[in-house]
Design an enzyme around this catalytic site. Structure first.
Site, PDB file in Angstrom:
ATOM      1  N   GLU A  89      -5.431   0.474   0.614  1.00  0.00           N
ATOM      2  CA  GLU A  89      -5.230   1.386   1.745  1.00  0.00           C
ATOM      3  C   GLU A  89      -5.239   2.843   1.320  1.00  0.00           C
ATOM      4  OE1 GLU A  89      -1.050   0.336   0.298  1.00  0.00           O
ATOM      5  OE2 GLU A  89      -3.032  -0.578   0.397  1.00  0.00           O
TER       6      GLU A  89
ATOM      7  N   ASP B 153      -2.848   7.977   1.627  1.00  0.00           N
ATOM      8  CA  ASP B 153      -2.341   6.612   1.679  1.00  0.00           C
ATOM      9  C   ASP B 153      -1.878   6.303   3.107  1.00  0.00           C
ATOM     10  OD1 ASP B 153      -1.386   4.269  -0.210  1.00  0.00           O
ATOM     11  OD2 ASP B 153       0.212   4.586   1.264  1.00  0.00           O
TER      12      ASP B 153
END
Length: 462
Positions: free
Chosen positions: A363, A319
């Site tokens: 993301e 992440d």
């Protein structure tokens, strides 16, 4: 992809095709000039020649008519259906032509007399030329294949009746039992040749030139040569007569080969387009990494392979830290560029053909590492974070380090008998959240290389 689709939709005439077609036309005209002075040279009759020729013409033309009918239906093109009708007419009229020609399959004729095949020959060439003119001059009309086939069959039956049953009322066009179109019947072959020349002009003057029309032009040149040599040869089994029959077969073969060539090109275009579509279906549009759907499929395959081979499977869940703040600070376009640069680093740290980097969503990213234990997965995670720090992508709202950083969750396991793939994914995800909750810019290991069963292993901070 657009090029492939355009190729499927409209296959234009290439210079090579045009040059090849004109070369064939030049060769046909050259042969015409060479053979015409010797066209009346008598040759030895070949038993069964006309039968073999007729069968070949029937087979070639029925295949060609079927292809053109199918193409016309698929493309909703009445013009192509009209051309298919022209070749279906040739197919149908060759049945009585073979049956009426003496010596096709038996010493005599099955129907009619020795004059009947000459009349049917005239009907064949006039009818085909008229239908080609219809093809060349037709516009947008409703497609009625069944009506066209029924009308063609009815026409052939009537023409056959006129050449056999009602032949006694027709002009005598076979003088002395062998010579064609003597005396006052010479206008008949002139008419036949004139209609074929008119068909050639109509096809050549068509506005929208495509490969189909180019090769119909070649075919009509061959058809005109066929009529000329048959008439000039004057009798059956002359040099002109034999060569005319070969030219007739060539007329249909030319268009058939062009259709098969077009189908081959279309198949290659579709295959290429399918490869592009398959790539797009498995690829993330922004980062060009494997997309989520393909990632799930590959992970399941590798999980089953690891179970079968009793080998460890590694999974990294990744992440981008504070990515929402990055978008707020720099805008979404810059955010997209940031994700692309992170994706490049993911690709840079996987070395083996079986390793897969994917965009998991937003993301979030993931890496599948077949045959990899925790130690190997940790090396990949450390290399990824080190490379990203070196690139130093500015992120002012990521503190205390004002550059883009990653949080990584690592899970590795050798699947046991009752293990579930969801357990590996869930534990990698749990390790990722542990890394984020403990300050980000780090990795956490949820599983060791022990065999996964139903027990829950504690997270390890490394």
């Amino acid at each position: 992809m657009n090029n492939d689709i355009n190729l499927i939709a409209a296959d234009g005439i290439s210079r090579r095709q045009t040059a090849f077609a004109w070369t064939i036309i030049a060769l046909l005209l050259l042969l015409l000039v060479i053979i015409t002075p010797y066209a009346q040279l008598p040759l030895t009759p070949i038993p069964g020649y006309i039968g073999a020729f007729g069968v070949a013409m029937f087979v070639v033309n029925i295949i060609l008519a079927s292809l053109l009918f199918s193409k016309g239906i698929i493309e909703n093109s009445a013009r192509t259906v009209h051309l298919g009708t022209a070749y279906f007419f040739v197919t149908a009229i060759f049945v009585p032509l073979i049956a009426s020609f003496p010596g096709s399959f038996m010493p005599g004729s099955l129907i009619g007399n020795s004059v009947s095949p000459v009349w049917i020959w005239c009907y064949w060439h006039v009818g085909f030329a008229v239908l080609v003119i219809r093809y060349a001059t037709s516009g947008k009309r409703a497609i009625r294949i069944r009506a066209s086939i029924a009308f063609t069959l009815a026409t052939v039956i009537l023409l056959t009746m006129s050449a056999t049953v009602w032949q006694r009322w027709m002009p005598d066009i076979l003088q002395n039992g062998s010579s064609f179109f003597e005396d006052n019947t010479f206008l008949i072959p002139v008419t036949v040749l004139g209609v074929n020349l008119l068909a050639l002009i109509c096809v050549a003057r068509m506005e929208k030139q495509e490969p189909e029309q180019l090769w119909i032009t070649v075919a009509m040149v061959a058809a005109c040569i066929d009529v000329w040599l048959t008439v000039y040869g004057n009798t059956r089994f002359s040099l002109g007569w034999y060569f005319a029959k070969l030219t007739s077969l060539f007329t249909s073969l030319t268009v058939l080969i062009s259709q098969l060539y077009g189908i081959t090109r279309l198949y290659n275009s579709i295959a290429s387009a399918n490869k592009v579509l398959l790539t797009l279906a498995n690829q993330d549009g922004l980062t060009s990494l494997t997309n989520r759907r393909c990632f799930d499929e590959i992970l399941e395959i590798e999980w089953n392979r690891a179970r079968r081979d009793k080998r460890s499977l590694g999974l990294l869940m990744i992440d981008v830290d504070f990515f929402k703040k990055y978008n707020d600070e720099y805008g979404h376009l810059q955010g997209d560029d940031c994700l692309r640069r992170v994706a490049e680093h993911l690709i840079g740290v996987i070395k083996r053909p079986g390793d897969v980097a994917a965009r998991y969503g937003g993301e979030e990213f993931a890496i599948i590492l077949p045959n990899t234990d925790a130690a190997g997965a940790i090396q990949v995670a450390e290399r990824l974070q080190r490379n990203l720090r070196t690139s130093a992508i500015t992120h002012r709202r990521n503190q205390p380090l004002p550059i883009v950083t990653l949080s990584i969750g690592i899970a590795c396991a050798t699947p046991g008998g009752d293990a579930l793939l969801e357990q590996l994914s869930a534990r990698a995800d749990s390790a990722l959240y542990a890394a984020k909750n403990n300050g980000r810019n780090q990795y956490r290991v949820a599983l060791t290389t022990q065999s996964i069963n139903s027990d829950h292993l504690p997270l390890s901070a490394i």
